[in-house]
Design an enzyme around this catalytic site. Structure first.
Site, PDB file in Angstrom:
ATOM      1  N   ARG A 119     -28.168  30.170 -70.536  1.00  6.36           N
ATOM      2  CA  ARG A 119     -27.351  28.912 -70.756  1.00  6.36           C
ATOM      3  C   ARG A 119     -28.098  27.720 -71.185  1.00  6.36           C
ATOM      4  O   ARG A 119     -27.871  26.848 -71.944  1.00  6.36           O
ATOM      5  CB  ARG A 119     -26.630  28.591 -69.544  1.00  6.36           C
ATOM      6  CG  ARG A 119     -25.384  27.357 -69.639  1.00  6.36           C
ATOM      7  CD  ARG A 119     -25.736  26.481 -68.756  1.00  6.36           C
ATOM      8  NE  ARG A 119     -24.486  25.464 -68.660  1.00  6.36           N
ATOM      9  CZ  ARG A 119     -24.748  24.121 -68.742  1.00  6.36           C
ATOM     10  NH1 ARG A 119     -26.287  23.734 -68.681  1.00  6.36           N
ATOM     11  NH2 ARG A 119     -23.947  23.336 -68.843  1.00  6.36           N
ATOM     12  N   ARG A 200     -25.485  36.146 -59.072  1.00 10.03           N
ATOM     13  CA  ARG A 200     -26.016  36.303 -60.497  1.00 10.03           C
ATOM     14  C   ARG A 200     -27.650  36.241 -60.307  1.00 10.03           C
ATOM     15  O   ARG A 200     -27.977  35.523 -59.302  1.00 10.03           O
ATOM     16  CB  ARG A 200     -25.434  35.147 -61.237  1.00 10.03           C
ATOM     17  CG  ARG A 200     -24.104  34.475 -60.952  1.00 10.03           C
ATOM     18  CD  ARG A 200     -23.675  33.448 -61.738  1.00 10.03           C
ATOM     19  NE  ARG A 200     -24.051  33.436 -63.042  1.00 10.03           N
ATOM     20  CZ  ARG A 200     -23.286  33.345 -64.234  1.00 10.03           C
ATOM     21  NH1 ARG A 200     -21.921  33.503 -63.562  1.00 10.03           N
ATOM     22  NH2 ARG A 200     -23.412  33.408 -65.403  1.00 10.03           N
ATOM     23  N   ASP A 319     -14.098  22.621 -69.455  1.00  7.52           N
ATOM     24  CA  ASP A 319     -13.991  22.598 -68.093  1.00  7.52           C
ATOM     25  C   ASP A 319     -13.200  21.690 -67.326  1.00  7.52           C
ATOM     26  O   ASP A 319     -12.426  22.058 -66.389  1.00  7.52           O
ATOM     27  CB  ASP A 319     -15.288  23.114 -67.405  1.00  7.52           C
ATOM     28  CG  ASP A 319     -15.594  24.551 -67.505  1.00  7.52           C
ATOM     29  OD1 ASP A 319     -15.134  25.284 -68.294  1.00  7.52           O
ATOM     30  OD2 ASP A 319     -16.594  25.123 -66.972  1.00  7.52           O
ATOM     31  N   ALA A 332     -17.274  28.590 -72.501  1.00  8.31           N
ATOM     32  CA  ALA A 332     -18.110  27.730 -73.432  1.00  8.31           C
ATOM     33  C   ALA A 332     -17.370  27.645 -74.816  1.00  8.31           C
ATOM     34  O   ALA A 332     -17.345  26.638 -75.675  1.00  8.31           O
ATOM     35  CB  ALA A 332     -19.420  28.019 -73.520  1.00  8.31           C
TER      36      ALA A 332
HETATM   37  C1  LIG Z   1     -26.000  23.138 -64.634  1.00  9.96           C
HETATM   38  C2  LIG Z   1     -24.787  24.010 -65.129  1.00  9.96           C
HETATM   39  C3  LIG Z   1     -25.346  25.527 -65.206  1.00  9.96           C
HETATM   40  C4  LIG Z   1     -24.027  26.610 -65.636  1.00  9.96           C
HETATM   41  N1  LIG Z   1     -24.611  27.657 -65.805  1.00  9.96           N
HETATM   42  C5  LIG Z   1     -23.627  28.550 -66.296  1.00  9.96           C
HETATM   43  C6  LIG Z   1     -24.029  29.734 -66.690  1.00  9.96           C
HETATM   44  O1  LIG Z   1     -25.265  30.245 -66.182  1.00  9.96           O
HETATM   45  N2  LIG Z   1     -23.156  30.736 -67.323  1.00  9.96           N
HETATM   46  C7  LIG Z   1     -22.023  30.378 -67.466  1.00  9.96           C
HETATM   47  O2  LIG Z   1     -21.206  31.302 -68.204  1.00  9.96           O
HETATM   48  N3  LIG Z   1     -21.625  28.977 -67.441  1.00  9.96           N
HETATM   49  C8  LIG Z   1     -22.273  28.278 -66.737  1.00  9.96           C
HETATM   50  N4  LIG Z   1     -21.996  27.020 -66.748  1.00  9.96           N
HETATM   51  C9  LIG Z   1     -20.942  26.604 -66.922  1.00  9.96           C
HETATM   52  C10 LIG Z   1     -20.592  26.252 -68.510  1.00  9.96           C
HETATM   53  O3  LIG Z   1     -21.469  25.675 -68.988  1.00  9.96           O
HETATM   54  C11 LIG Z   1     -19.288  25.696 -68.883  1.00  9.96           C
HETATM   55  O4  LIG Z   1     -18.421  26.552 -68.007  1.00  9.96           O
HETATM   56  C12 LIG Z   1     -18.840  25.817 -70.212  1.00  9.96           C
HETATM   57  O5  LIG Z   1     -19.848  25.690 -71.085  1.00  9.96           O
HETATM   58  C13 LIG Z   1     -17.755  24.772 -70.587  1.00  9.96           C
HETATM   59  O6  LIG Z   1     -18.539  23.469 -70.707  1.00  9.96           O
HETATM   60  P1  LIG Z   1     -18.128  21.812 -70.411  1.00  9.96           P
HETATM   61  O7  LIG Z   1     -18.883  21.127 -71.337  1.00  9.96           O
HETATM   62  O8  LIG Z   1     -16.629  21.744 -70.424  1.00  9.96           O
HETATM   63  O9  LIG Z   1     -18.684  21.902 -68.867  1.00  9.96           O
HETATM   64  P2  LIG Z   1     -20.224  21.626 -68.554  1.00  9.96           P
HETATM   65  O10 LIG Z   1     -21.059  22.693 -69.113  1.00  9.96           O
HETATM   66  O11 LIG Z   1     -20.010  22.071 -66.952  1.00  9.96           O
HETATM   67  O12 LIG Z   1     -20.888  20.278 -68.833  1.00  9.96           O
HETATM   68  C14 LIG Z   1     -20.406  19.186 -67.919  1.00  9.96           C
HETATM   69  C15 LIG Z   1     -21.170  18.110 -68.024  1.00  9.96           C
HETATM   70  O13 LIG Z   1     -20.754  16.966 -67.641  1.00  9.96           O
HETATM   71  C16 LIG Z   1     -21.598  16.366 -67.085  1.00  9.96           C
HETATM   72  N5  LIG Z   1     -21.075  15.307 -66.007  1.00  9.96           N
HETATM   73  C17 LIG Z   1     -20.133  15.727 -64.900  1.00  9.96           C
HETATM   74  N6  LIG Z   1     -19.590  14.740 -64.376  1.00  9.96           N
HETATM   75  C18 LIG Z   1     -20.292  13.548 -65.050  1.00  9.96           C
HETATM   76  C19 LIG Z   1     -19.957  12.124 -65.023  1.00  9.96           C
HETATM   77  N7  LIG Z   1     -19.273  11.600 -63.960  1.00  9.96           N
HETATM   78  N8  LIG Z   1     -20.468  11.207 -65.663  1.00  9.96           N
HETATM   79  C20 LIG Z   1     -21.330  11.622 -66.558  1.00  9.96           C
HETATM   80  N9  LIG Z   1     -21.587  13.040 -66.885  1.00  9.96           N
HETATM   81  C21 LIG Z   1     -20.819  13.893 -66.036  1.00  9.96           C
HETATM   82  C22 LIG Z   1     -22.576  17.292 -66.376  1.00  9.96           C
HETATM   83  O14 LIG Z   1     -23.802  16.734 -65.718  1.00  9.96           O
HETATM   84  C23 LIG Z   1     -22.597  18.439 -67.363  1.00  9.96           C
HETATM   85  O15 LIG Z   1     -23.721  18.123 -68.192  1.00  9.96           O
HETATM   86  C24 LIG Z   1     -22.949  25.951 -66.174  1.00  9.96           C
HETATM   87  C25 LIG Z   1     -22.622  24.557 -66.005  1.00  9.96           C
HETATM   88  C26 LIG Z   1     -23.738  23.666 -65.324  1.00  9.96           C
HETATM   89  C27 LIG Z   1     -23.154  22.347 -65.497  1.00  9.96           C
END
Ligand SMILES: Cc1cc2nc3c(=O)[nH]c(=O)nc-3n(C[C@H](O)[C@H](O)[C@H](O)COP(=O)(O)OP(=O)(O)OC[C@H]3O[C@@H](n4cnc5c(N)ncnc54)[C@H](O)[C@@H]3O)c2cc1C
Length: 436
Positions: A119, A200, A319, A332
């Protein structure tokens, strides 16, 4: 409604400036993808991210062919492919080690590639690409409050320092524990335990003795591998990547804990071993070599009634809008589709019609995302019910055409006008799901 061509522009960086100011909160997969596509579609976009620096968190992540198609269009195929696992088949076993099925993995599939890898490394590629396009990413900016004001056609966000930002639209891509969610739906959405959790691990094969143990060397001697053992309400997946040099396992098992585990809660290897104590000994052999593991409790959220705020200027994507169970292997990918589609919808709506653009976007995305979510639950139930002696294709990882042959950008162009017109004529209604 804006005029547009039916053709999908493939190299549209530098298109006409739409004058639409977009602030994206959260630089995860959904947020960065949205920002990249917004830039391509002529919007002025900036990202606010709460962490101060990227850390190498997480482990295995899958980007399906439907997301791969978008990433390739951005010119990123080689970068993703170079660090992706490339198993050519999935070996499916019952929990005692009996053969169930070998599923071939055709390449490419529906004209695009899927990417399976770490990731953090995938995330870095997207992050660097966004920066190379000139997208401003402000790290250490944690959103703490949202608002919108239809009288001046703006939405705003306050960060932890008290500084405020406003824009035509705020895209909250702030992940599974989204703060923006409450602002958008008007109540606190309580996730429920799914009844399952996942241990994991991700580790080096040679350093941890995978190559020298006859019970585990099957993961390394024939290049990248993908094996799964299923049954007894559990599934265990062991994979190798980088030519068999890196090992990953995930094991989904019953767990009723109500804690909201995150990506760095440590687990105990002895607890993992306990789950597979009467299983094919190869499972315990792989698990016992991991130096550590993560214990991730899986929570479920009911579908939200809407992903957009009352005035249509604060939008939840990824998410934040629709957390996925990992068995769907689409979290993702759907976040990337969300972001891409939203950028197209805003482009077609134009600066004076931003709420129509976001409402149309929601309608385009809502049922598709739900269908993708349900796919994960169906697969888990099937795998967990497998018995020794079972065999057959019904245990294959589903690769449905409706999900994977889909082109989010082309679909947005093809459907926008019809849906936007019906919203203008009949008024906006919150989305509903068929058959639920
Ligand atoms: C640290 C981490 C590790 C992960 N590891 C895995 C993995 O190994 N395998 C897997 O399948 N999925 C993993 N996931 C989840 C996966 O990335 C998500 O399910 C998917 O990519 C959907 O992406 P998203 O952009 O909706 O959310 P995310 O990828 O979770 O991104 C959300 C972002 O918003 C930021 N954020 C949150 N609250 C605030 C706020 N109040 N102000 C500003 N920024 C904020 C977070 O720091 C993060 O960068 C992980 C997520 C994170 C955060």
């Amino acid at each position: 409604m804006a005029e547009h061509q039916d053709q999908v522009p493939l190299t549209d960086i530098g298109v006409r400036d739409t004058g639409i100011d977009v602030i994206v909160v959260g630089a995860g997969f959904g947020g960065i993808a949205c920002a990249i596509e917004c830039k391509r579609k002529g919007h002025r976009v900036m990202i606010l991210e709460k962490v101060h620096e990227l850390k190498r968190l997480g482990d295995t992540l899958n980007l399906g062919v439907n997301a791969g198609r978008i990433l390739a269009r951005w010119g990123l195929h080689e970068k993703f492919w170079d660090i992706s696992a490339n198993p050519r088949e999935i070996h499916i076993h019952d929990y005692l080690g009996g053969f169930i099925q070998v599923q071939k993995l055709p390449l490419p599939l529906f004209g695009a590639f899927a990417y399976n890898g770490h990731r953090a490394l995938f995330h870095e590629i997207l992050f660097e690409h966004a920066k190379s396009l000139g997208i401003e990413i402000r790290m250490g900016h944690q959103a703490v409050e949202y608002w919108e004001d239809e009288t001046n056609g703006k939405a705003g966000v306050k960060i932890q320092t008290g500084e405020t930002f406003d824009a035509d639209v705020i895209v909250a891509a702030d992940g599974v524990k989204s703060l923006a969610r409450k602002f958008v739906i008007g109540y606190h959405d309580n996730p429920k335990p799914s009844g399952y959790a996942i241990y994991r691990a991700w580790f080096d094969a040679e350093e941890h003795g995978i190559m020298s143990d006859p019970l585990t060397d099957f993961l390394t001697i024939h290049g990248d591998q993908f094996h799964t053992w299923i049954g007894k309400d559990v599934h265990f997946i062991a994979t190798s990547s980088h030519g068999g040099k890196v090992i990953c396992f995930v094991i989904t098992h019953k767990d009723d804990a109500v804690v909201d585990g995150d990506w760095s809660s440590p687990g105990k290897i002895e607890d993992v071993l306990d789950i597979v104590k009467d299983w094919d000994p190869r499972c315990a052999a792989v698990i016992s070599k991991a130096p550590s593991c993560i214990d991730w409790k899986l929570l479920v959220h009911d579908p939200l009634p809407t992903w957009i705020s009352k005035s249509g200027r604060v939008v939840l994507i990824g998410d934040a809008a629709h957390p996925f169970l990992p068995t769907s292997v689409q979290g993702a990918s759907q976040a990337i589709e969300d972001g891409t589609t939203l950028a197209v919808a805003l482009n077609l709506a134009g600066k004076n019609n931003v709420p129509l653009g976001t409402r149309t976007w929601e309608s385009i995305r809502y049922q598709r995302v739900r269908d993708a979510q349900l796919l994960g639950e169906t697969l888990r139930n099937k795998w967990h019910g497998a018995k020794p002696g079972d065999s057959g294709k019904s245990f294959e990882l589903p690769k449905p055409e409706w999900l994977l042959a889909f082109d989010a950008e082309a679909h947005a162009y093809a459907t926008y006008d019809g849906i936007a017109r019906s919203i203008v004529e009949d008024g906006y209604r919150q989305p509903s799901l068929s058959g639920e």
